[in-house]
Write a protein that holds these residues in place. Sequence first.
Motif, PDB file in Angstrom:
ATOM      1  N   ILE A   9       0.867  -1.178   0.000  1.00 46.53           N
ATOM      2  CA  ILE A   9       0.000   0.000   0.000  1.00 46.53           C
ATOM      3  C   ILE A   9       0.903   1.227   0.000  1.00 46.53           C
ATOM      4  CG2 ILE A   9      -1.743   1.294   1.272  1.00 46.53           C
ATOM      5  CD1 ILE A   9      -2.872  -1.261   0.186  1.00 46.53           C
ATOM      6  N   THR A  11       1.502   5.492  -1.761  1.00 44.91           N
ATOM      7  CA  THR A  11       0.964   6.638  -2.498  1.00 44.91           C
ATOM      8  C   THR A  11       1.094   6.425  -3.998  1.00 44.91           C
ATOM      9  OG1 THR A  11       1.520   8.150  -0.688  1.00 44.91           O
ATOM     10  CG2 THR A  11       1.224   9.122  -2.878  1.00 44.91           C
ATOM     11  N   THR A  15      -5.019   1.846  -9.046  1.00 45.21           N
ATOM     12  CA  THR A  15      -6.353   1.575  -8.516  1.00 45.21           C
ATOM     13  C   THR A  15      -7.297   1.322  -9.687  1.00 45.21           C
ATOM     14  OG1 THR A  15      -6.901   3.936  -8.471  1.00 45.21           O
ATOM     15  CG2 THR A  15      -6.059   2.960  -6.430  1.00 45.21           C
ATOM     16  N   VAL A  22      -4.840   6.465  -3.695  1.00 41.76           N
ATOM     17  CA  VAL A  22      -4.263   6.067  -2.414  1.00 41.76           C
ATOM     18  C   VAL A  22      -3.143   7.033  -2.053  1.00 41.76           C
ATOM     19  CG1 VAL A  22      -2.999   4.259  -1.180  1.00 41.76           C
ATOM     20  CG2 VAL A  22      -4.837   3.640  -2.771  1.00 41.76           C
ATOM     21  N   ARG A  41      -5.113   7.344   3.220  1.00 45.47           N
ATOM     22  CA  ARG A  41      -6.374   7.556   2.512  1.00 45.47           C
ATOM     23  C   ARG A  41      -6.463   6.507   1.403  1.00 45.47           C
ATOM     24  NH1 ARG A  41      -9.024  12.511   3.281  1.00 45.47           N
ATOM     25  NH2 ARG A  41      -7.914  13.921   4.697  1.00 45.47           N
ATOM     26  N   THR A  42      -7.520   5.739   1.416  1.00 46.63           N
ATOM     27  CA  THR A  42      -7.628   4.650   0.458  1.00 46.63           C
ATOM     28  C   THR A  42      -9.080   4.248   0.263  1.00 46.63           C
ATOM     29  OG1 THR A  42      -6.921   2.374  -0.030  1.00 46.63           O
ATOM     30  CG2 THR A  42      -7.347   2.895   2.269  1.00 46.63           C
ATOM     31  N   ALA A  46      -8.570  -1.103  -2.776  1.00 49.98           N
ATOM     32  CA  ALA A  46      -7.223  -0.770  -3.239  1.00 49.98           C
ATOM     33  C   ALA A  46      -6.288  -1.952  -3.031  1.00 49.98           C
ATOM     34  CB  ALA A  46      -6.691   0.448  -2.495  1.00 49.98           C
TER      35      ALA A  46
END
Length: 224
Positions: A9, A11, A15, A22, A41-42, A46
């Motif tokens: 996960i 940046t 997606t 993300v 933030r996701t 994702a």
Amino acid sequence: MFRDCSRPIETGMPTYPGDPDVSLAPDATHEADGYATSELRTGTHAGTHVDAPRHTLPEGEAIDERGVGKFAFDARLVDSRPLTPREPIGAEALPDPDAIDPDVDLLVVRTGWAAHWGTDRYRDHPYLTAAAAERCRAAGVGVGLDTFGPDPTPAAGGANPDPDTPDEPDGTPAHDALLRGSLPIVENLCGLDGLPARFRLYAFPLRLRDGDGSPVRAVAEWED
């Protein structure tokens, strides 16, 4: 042996088209605050993740309504390679329900598309036909994939890049067939090369209230 089969996960990671971007960024830092925390933030779909029936079915089961043990799978690897971009995977490419051991509850379909992660071509992954999804449903097994999902993903630019590709289904017929049977779908797997024909796959979701899906840390386990 154990192997991590999940995407990091981070940046800017890929997606599904239209899903939230993300971002993973520092919040507090050791230099300024004496400790470190981060803001994530996701979207719920994702990276490597599991779908709950509520993802495509309004009255479907939510991710937190399923017992945690339901996310520890007895998996069978199905190597579908070689495949061409946006090639449909028919029922005949999957094991006959009578040939699947009773303890298997997840077919992990290796398409080879994990190699295209981070490129536009990743959107042009092969997909399950409705008949293939129905065969899984008849066998009572869910599906894991090294792609965005079991249904076609819109191509970059919103158009099919290959005019010779047969017409693709509308909507989410493969999702619907599996999720109506309350069968799991694990998407965006990686690290499938070299796995044995049978293994355990652990894909525990976050306990999201009324969630339609969740990122997971997908881990394969097998005897050496």
